[in-house]
Motif scaffolding. Structure first.
Motif, mmCIF file in Angstrom:
data_model
loop_
_atom_site.group_PDB
_atom_site.id
_atom_site.type_symbol
_atom_site.label_atom_id
_atom_site.label_comp_id
_atom_site.label_asym_id
_atom_site.label_seq_id
_atom_site.Cartn_x
_atom_site.Cartn_y
_atom_site.Cartn_z
ATOM 1 N N ILE A 194 -43.039 35.652 34.681
ATOM 2 C CA ILE A 194 -42.518 35.896 36.030
ATOM 3 C C ILE A 194 -41.282 36.790 35.912
ATOM 4 C CG2 ILE A 194 -41.607 34.846 38.126
ATOM 5 C CD1 ILE A 194 -42.954 32.235 37.270
ATOM 6 N N TYR A 195 -41.184 37.791 36.786
ATOM 7 C CA TYR A 195 -40.066 38.740 36.794
ATOM 8 C C TYR A 195 -39.310 38.651 38.116
ATOM 9 C CZ TYR A 195 -42.886 40.902 33.123
ATOM 10 O OH TYR A 195 -43.633 41.127 31.996
ATOM 11 N N CYS A 196 -37.987 38.818 38.057
ATOM 12 C CA CYS A 196 -37.156 38.850 39.252
ATOM 13 C C CYS A 196 -37.105 40.280 39.780
ATOM 14 C CB CYS A 196 -35.745 38.361 38.923
ATOM 15 S SG CYS A 196 -34.648 38.368 40.358
ATOM 16 N N ASN A 197 -37.339 40.463 41.084
ATOM 17 C CA ASN A 197 -37.335 41.792 41.699
ATOM 18 C C ASN A 197 -36.116 42.028 42.594
ATOM 19 O OD1 ASN A 197 -39.778 42.223 40.461
ATOM 20 N ND2 ASN A 197 -41.000 41.925 42.297
ATOM 21 N N SER A 198 -35.012 41.343 42.335
ATOM 22 C CA SER A 198 -33.808 41.550 43.150
ATOM 23 C C SER A 198 -33.125 42.851 42.740
ATOM 24 C CB SER A 198 -32.840 40.382 42.956
ATOM 25 O OG SER A 198 -32.213 40.471 41.692
ATOM 26 N N PRO A 199 -32.198 43.357 43.556
ATOM 27 C CA PRO A 199 -31.486 44.588 43.215
ATOM 28 C C PRO A 199 -30.719 44.495 41.889
ATOM 29 C CG PRO A 199 -31.130 44.047 45.520
ATOM 30 C CD PRO A 199 -31.852 42.887 44.918
ATOM 31 N N THR A 200 -30.233 43.306 41.551
ATOM 32 C CA THR A 200 -29.472 43.148 40.302
ATOM 33 C C THR A 200 -30.337 42.684 39.132
ATOM 34 O OG1 THR A 200 -28.926 40.849 40.791
ATOM 35 C CG2 THR A 200 -27.383 42.542 41.585
ATOM 36 N N GLY A 201 -31.584 42.290 39.409
ATOM 37 C CA GLY A 201 -32.462 41.792 38.349
ATOM 38 C C GLY A 201 -32.341 40.300 38.111
ATOM 39 N N THR A 202 -31.366 39.660 38.763
ATOM 40 C CA THR A 202 -31.215 38.208 38.677
ATOM 41 C C THR A 202 -31.072 37.657 40.093
ATOM 42 O OG1 THR A 202 -28.819 38.349 38.446
ATOM 43 C CG2 THR A 202 -30.098 38.280 36.401
ATOM 44 N N GLY A 203 -30.989 36.343 40.207
ATOM 45 C CA GLY A 203 -30.821 35.722 41.515
ATOM 46 C C GLY A 203 -32.114 35.181 42.105
ATOM 47 N N CYS A 204 -33.210 35.309 41.391
ATOM 48 C CA CYS A 204 -34.513 34.817 41.863
ATOM 49 C C CYS A 204 -34.765 33.409 41.319
ATOM 50 C CB CYS A 204 -35.625 35.714 41.382
ATOM 51 S SG CYS A 204 -35.499 37.425 41.925
ATOM 52 N N THR A 205 -35.560 32.645 42.043
ATOM 53 C CA THR A 205 -36.018 31.352 41.562
ATOM 54 C C THR A 205 -37.506 31.235 41.874
ATOM 55 O OG1 THR A 205 -35.343 30.250 43.607
ATOM 56 C CG2 THR A 205 -33.784 30.186 41.768
ATOM 57 N N ALA A 206 -38.249 30.726 40.898
ATOM 58 C CA ALA A 206 -39.696 30.577 41.086
ATOM 59 C C ALA A 206 -40.240 29.620 40.044
ATOM 60 C CB ALA A 206 -40.395 31.933 40.960
ATOM 61 N N ASN A 207 -41.423 29.099 40.317
ATOM 62 C CA ASN A 207 -42.136 28.245 39.383
ATOM 63 C C ASN A 207 -43.520 28.825 39.167
ATOM 64 O OD1 ASN A 207 -40.183 26.026 39.128
ATOM 65 N ND2 ASN A 207 -40.594 25.754 41.296
ATOM 66 N N GLY A 208 -44.028 28.699 37.956
ATOM 67 C CA GLY A 208 -45.354 29.214 37.665
ATOM 68 C C GLY A 208 -46.090 28.298 36.713
ATOM 69 N N ALA A 209 -47.413 28.424 36.735
ATOM 70 C CA ALA A 209 -48.241 27.629 35.833
ATOM 71 C C ALA A 209 -49.483 28.437 35.471
ATOM 72 C CB ALA A 209 -48.654 26.319 36.491
ATOM 73 N N ILE A 210 -50.000 28.152 34.278
ATOM 74 C CA ILE A 210 -51.234 28.762 33.815
ATOM 75 C C ILE A 210 -52.078 27.660 33.188
ATOM 76 C CG2 ILE A 210 -50.202 29.464 31.609
ATOM 77 C CD1 ILE A 210 -52.028 31.988 31.776
ATOM 78 N N ILE A 211 -53.371 27.694 33.505
ATOM 79 C CA ILE A 211 -54.289 26.686 32.988
ATOM 80 C C ILE A 211 -55.509 27.396 32.412
ATOM 81 C CG2 ILE A 211 -55.730 24.677 33.550
ATOM 82 C CD1 ILE A 211 -53.888 24.247 35.978
ATOM 83 N N GLY A 212 -55.882 27.023 31.212
ATOM 84 C CA GLY A 212 -57.094 27.561 30.595
ATOM 85 C C GLY A 212 -58.181 26.513 30.598
ATOM 86 N N TYR A 213 -59.366 26.895 31.001
ATOM 87 C CA TYR A 213 -60.502 25.971 31.040
ATOM 88 C C TYR A 213 -61.510 26.337 29.977
ATOM 89 C CZ TYR A 213 -58.714 24.688 35.626
ATOM 90 O OH TYR A 213 -57.933 24.261 36.669
#
Length: 126
Positions: A107-126
């Motif tokens: 996951i990458y932050c797309n804010s003007p400064t490159g920081t300040g973003c918050t997010a959660n992610g998950a990946i599942i392999g079957y």
């Protein structure tokens, strides 16, 4: 001395038998992994997951700036950047790989400064 030797042999056999129940460590963590992008980070990555069929991902943007993500197979990007707006989720897009491999999500932050973003992610392999 004989009791000491027999005790050591018994201890060694116990350790060997217990360790045989645990799989050996590898670069891949298993079949699922999650990641949190904190406001001080520019990007964050899951551990690699094994897959024998389908790969499913989800990214939830909990911040005020857009975030984007990519999926990697064996460290090489296999998707374009996908943007997720603040307060939104990517849904559960799937990838049907043509080969068994290890996949990860970044996951990458797309804010003007490159920081300040918050997010959660998950990946599942079957």
């Amino acid at each position: 001395m004989r009791k000491y030797f027999m005790g050591m042999v018994a201890l060694l056999l116990t350790i060997v038998s217990i360790s045989s129940f645990y799989p050996s460590a590898s670069a891949a963590s298993g079949y699922s992994s999650s990641v949190t992008l904190y406001s001080y980070q520019t990007s964050a990555t899951t551990e690699r997951v094994n897959t024998v069929g389908t790969v499913q991902t989800n990214v939830v943007n909990t911040g005020i700036y857009n975030v984007s993500y990519r999926v990697f197979r064996e460290g090489v990007a296999v998707t374009d950047y996908v943007t997720v707006a603040p307060g939104k989720s990517s849904g559960n897009p799937t990838i049907s790989p043509t080969q068994n491999a290890e996949y990860s999500l970044r996951i990458y932050c797309n804010s003007p400064t490159g920081t300040g973003c918050t997010a959660n992610g998950a990946i599942i392999g079957y």
